[in-house]
Scaffold this motif. Sequence first.
Motif, PDB file in Angstrom:
ATOM      1  N   HIS A 227       5.287   5.801  -5.439  1.00  0.00           N
ATOM      2  CA  HIS A 227       5.851   4.717  -6.254  1.00  0.00           C
ATOM      3  C   HIS A 227       6.053   5.271  -7.652  1.00  0.00           C
ATOM      4  O   HIS A 227       5.113   5.745  -8.283  1.00  0.00           O
ATOM      5  N   GLY A 228       7.289   5.230  -8.140  1.00  0.00           N
ATOM      6  CA  GLY A 228       7.613   5.786  -9.445  1.00  0.00           C
ATOM      7  C   GLY A 228       8.024   4.723 -10.436  1.00  0.00           C
ATOM      8  O   GLY A 228       8.507   3.649 -10.073  1.00  0.00           O
ATOM      9  N   GLY A 229       7.834   5.039 -11.710  1.00  0.00           N
ATOM     10  CA  GLY A 229       8.239   4.131 -12.783  1.00  0.00           C
ATOM     11  C   GLY A 229       7.623   4.592 -14.083  1.00  0.00           C
ATOM     12  O   GLY A 229       6.827   5.542 -14.122  1.00  0.00           O
ATOM     13  N   GLY A 230       7.995   3.935 -15.156  1.00  0.00           N
ATOM     14  CA  GLY A 230       7.450   4.299 -16.451  1.00  0.00           C
ATOM     15  C   GLY A 230       5.959   4.018 -16.540  1.00  0.00           C
ATOM     16  O   GLY A 230       5.459   3.038 -15.971  1.00  0.00           O
ATOM     17  N   ALA A 231       5.240   4.874 -17.273  1.00  0.00           N
ATOM     18  CA  ALA A 231       3.793   4.690 -17.427  1.00  0.00           C
ATOM     19  C   ALA A 231       3.471   3.372 -18.102  1.00  0.00           C
ATOM     20  O   ALA A 231       2.389   2.807 -17.886  1.00  0.00           O
ATOM     21  N   ASP A 232       4.387   2.846 -18.898  1.00  0.00           N
ATOM     22  CA  ASP A 232       4.145   1.581 -19.578  1.00  0.00           C
ATOM     23  C   ASP A 232       4.119   0.393 -18.618  1.00  0.00           C
ATOM     24  O   ASP A 232       3.680  -0.693 -18.984  1.00  0.00           O
ATOM     25  N   LEU A 233       4.586   0.609 -17.371  1.00  0.00           N
ATOM     26  CA  LEU A 233       4.582  -0.465 -16.373  1.00  0.00           C
ATOM     27  C   LEU A 233       3.390  -0.368 -15.408  1.00  0.00           C
ATOM     28  O   LEU A 233       3.279  -1.166 -14.477  1.00  0.00           O
ATOM     29  N   ALA A 234       2.509   0.612 -15.631  1.00  0.00           N
ATOM     30  CA  ALA A 234       1.368   0.778 -14.717  1.00  0.00           C
ATOM     31  C   ALA A 234       0.557  -0.510 -14.612  1.00  0.00           C
ATOM     32  O   ALA A 234       0.097  -0.888 -13.528  1.00  0.00           O
ATOM     33  N   PHE A 235       0.369  -1.175 -15.738  1.00  0.00           N
ATOM     34  CA  PHE A 235      -0.223  -2.514 -15.749  1.00  0.00           C
ATOM     35  C   PHE A 235       0.578  -3.373 -16.716  1.00  0.00           C
ATOM     36  O   PHE A 235       0.853  -2.942 -17.831  1.00  0.00           O
ATOM     37  N   PRO A 236       0.996  -4.542 -16.285  1.00  0.00           N
ATOM     38  CA  PRO A 236       0.579  -5.219 -15.060  1.00  0.00           C
ATOM     39  C   PRO A 236       1.449  -4.958 -13.825  1.00  0.00           C
ATOM     40  O   PRO A 236       1.010  -5.201 -12.706  1.00  0.00           O
ATOM     41  N   HIS A 237       2.679  -4.480 -14.000  1.00  0.00           N
ATOM     42  CA  HIS A 237       3.649  -4.563 -12.909  1.00  0.00           C
ATOM     43  C   HIS A 237       3.248  -3.763 -11.680  1.00  0.00           C
ATOM     44  O   HIS A 237       3.186  -4.306 -10.566  1.00  0.00           O
ATOM     45  N   HIS A 238       2.975  -2.486 -11.831  1.00  0.00           N
ATOM     46  CA  HIS A 238       2.667  -1.664 -10.658  1.00  0.00           C
ATOM     47  C   HIS A 238       1.345  -2.088 -10.026  1.00  0.00           C
ATOM     48  O   HIS A 238       1.199  -2.087  -8.796  1.00  0.00           O
ATOM     49  N   ALA A 239       0.381  -2.443 -10.847  1.00  0.00           N
ATOM     50  CA  ALA A 239      -0.927  -2.832 -10.323  1.00  0.00           C
ATOM     51  C   ALA A 239      -0.815  -4.098  -9.475  1.00  0.00           C
ATOM     52  O   ALA A 239      -1.366  -4.172  -8.362  1.00  0.00           O
ATOM     53  N   TYR A 240      -0.103  -5.099  -9.970  1.00  0.00           N
ATOM     54  CA  TYR A 240       0.063  -6.336  -9.202  1.00  0.00           C
ATOM     55  C   TYR A 240       0.920  -6.116  -7.968  1.00  0.00           C
ATOM     56  O   TYR A 240       0.664  -6.702  -6.902  1.00  0.00           O
ATOM     57  N   HIS A 241       1.956  -5.279  -8.097  1.00  0.00           N
ATOM     58  CA  HIS A 241       2.786  -4.964  -6.932  1.00  0.00           C
ATOM     59  C   HIS A 241       1.911  -4.423  -5.804  1.00  0.00           C
ATOM     60  O   HIS A 241       1.999  -4.885  -4.662  1.00  0.00           O
ATOM     61  N   ALA A 242       1.073  -3.452  -6.117  1.00  0.00           N
ATOM     62  CA  ALA A 242       0.254  -2.820  -5.078  1.00  0.00           C
ATOM     63  C   ALA A 242      -0.708  -3.815  -4.436  1.00  0.00           C
ATOM     64  O   ALA A 242      -0.815  -3.899  -3.206  1.00  0.00           O
ATOM     65  N   VAL A 243      -1.421  -4.585  -5.240  1.00  0.00           N
ATOM     66  CA  VAL A 243      -2.431  -5.501  -4.696  1.00  0.00           C
ATOM     67  C   VAL A 243      -1.761  -6.616  -3.903  1.00  0.00           C
ATOM     68  O   VAL A 243      -2.251  -7.024  -2.834  1.00  0.00           O
ATOM     69  N   MET A 244      -0.638  -7.112  -4.387  1.00  0.00           N
ATOM     70  CA  MET A 244       0.074  -8.171  -3.671  1.00  0.00           C
ATOM     71  C   MET A 244       0.626  -7.659  -2.347  1.00  0.00           C
ATOM     72  O   MET A 244       0.559  -8.351  -1.318  1.00  0.00           O
ATOM     73  N   ALA A 245       1.162  -6.430  -2.349  1.00  0.00           N
ATOM     74  CA  ALA A 245       1.678  -5.850  -1.111  1.00  0.00           C
ATOM     75  C   ALA A 245       0.561  -5.667  -0.087  1.00  0.00           C
ATOM     76  O   ALA A 245       0.743  -5.936   1.108  1.00  0.00           O
TER      77      ALA A 245
END
Length: 375
Positions: A227-245
């Motif tokens: 999963h790739g993206g800017g480090a500034d999105l690690a929390f909350p976006h990537h973290a919630y994406h992973a847990v919700m998935a």
Amino acid sequence: MDGHGPWEAEGALQLAGQRLALLDSARVYACGITPYDVTHLGHATTFVWVDMLGRALRLLGIEPDICRNVTDVDDVLDDAAARAGTDAEWFAAVGQFQFDTEMNQLNLRSPQHEPRAHRYIPHVVRLARHLLHSGSAYAREGSVYFKGGQVPARAGIDHDRALELAAEYGGRPDDPAKDHPLDVAVWQACGPDRVGWQSPWGRGRPGWHAECVAMSASVFGPAVDVHGGGADLAFPHHAYHAVMAEALTGVAPYARAWFHVGTVTVEGEKMAKSAGNLVLVSDLLAEHPAAAIRMMILDRPWHTCWDYSPELLDTAGARLEELYRAAGRSSGSAAAQQRVRQALAADLDVPTALDIAVDSGGDAARTLVTVLGLT
């Protein structure tokens, strides 16, 4: 055969110290843009690195299967369209066209999948139903909220900092309908002033994290390799994406590896429209070759934050000329080519690969020119 030697860089990639074993393909989900404004160097850095990841995988004998979404349902997009006096769908289409044009100029290969959030409304509704059924979410006042109180601890973020980031990124921690301030909307009730759709809970729109879960799961199923993206999105976006998935599918971890690309600053401050320090991709392309811009982005560790200054483009241009001259030499060796592959397999170590290619010249340099997208 012991599995070592000339083939050791085949089928494996190390990212952030983690060895990622692969067979013939790699599922890569990259958080894309919200097409409401111009593209700046911070955006380009993330997407150039995702493109570089795909190119390196292909060099290592792995076919990248890249999904880069478009978040075309968002409050900031609605607001920008309203200021422009047009509808959000048209405004997003224009923004997407401008982004695609600039990424093409930067020699990015098109992703294999490019889902747009507005086409996944039924998928988000289903996601909300499943999360309600499993007890991972609750419905209230026309919205469906995911129980997210545990997410910050899992992401290594303390509660107070999580609240700050939630507020900064539109998570509405002060929403009185929530059981917990760090719960997030899977489906958010909205009035006629926002683009919305009918649902079992009334008129509303998908939540940001839920959009990505729906698109990622629809394209790739329950998990991804990277999963790739800017480090500034690690929390909350990537973290919630992973847990919700994971709450949806029961499959963990959602991502085998994370590719959090370092943010770009100007004089130490994060590049942002609110800060008035945007370095626009269109301006850079008007004055510099695309290859020099790519070299500036890639000749550094992918995960480190860096500070932009115009002098960096001069340095990148000189480095580019060195590589081109090396590629024009007939000298070189198969061993040097293999060392380039090994450097890229070891956490996409472009600076080391460049040193090897410039020193050896010949096929090693020509290979790297192609892999870095400098042709």
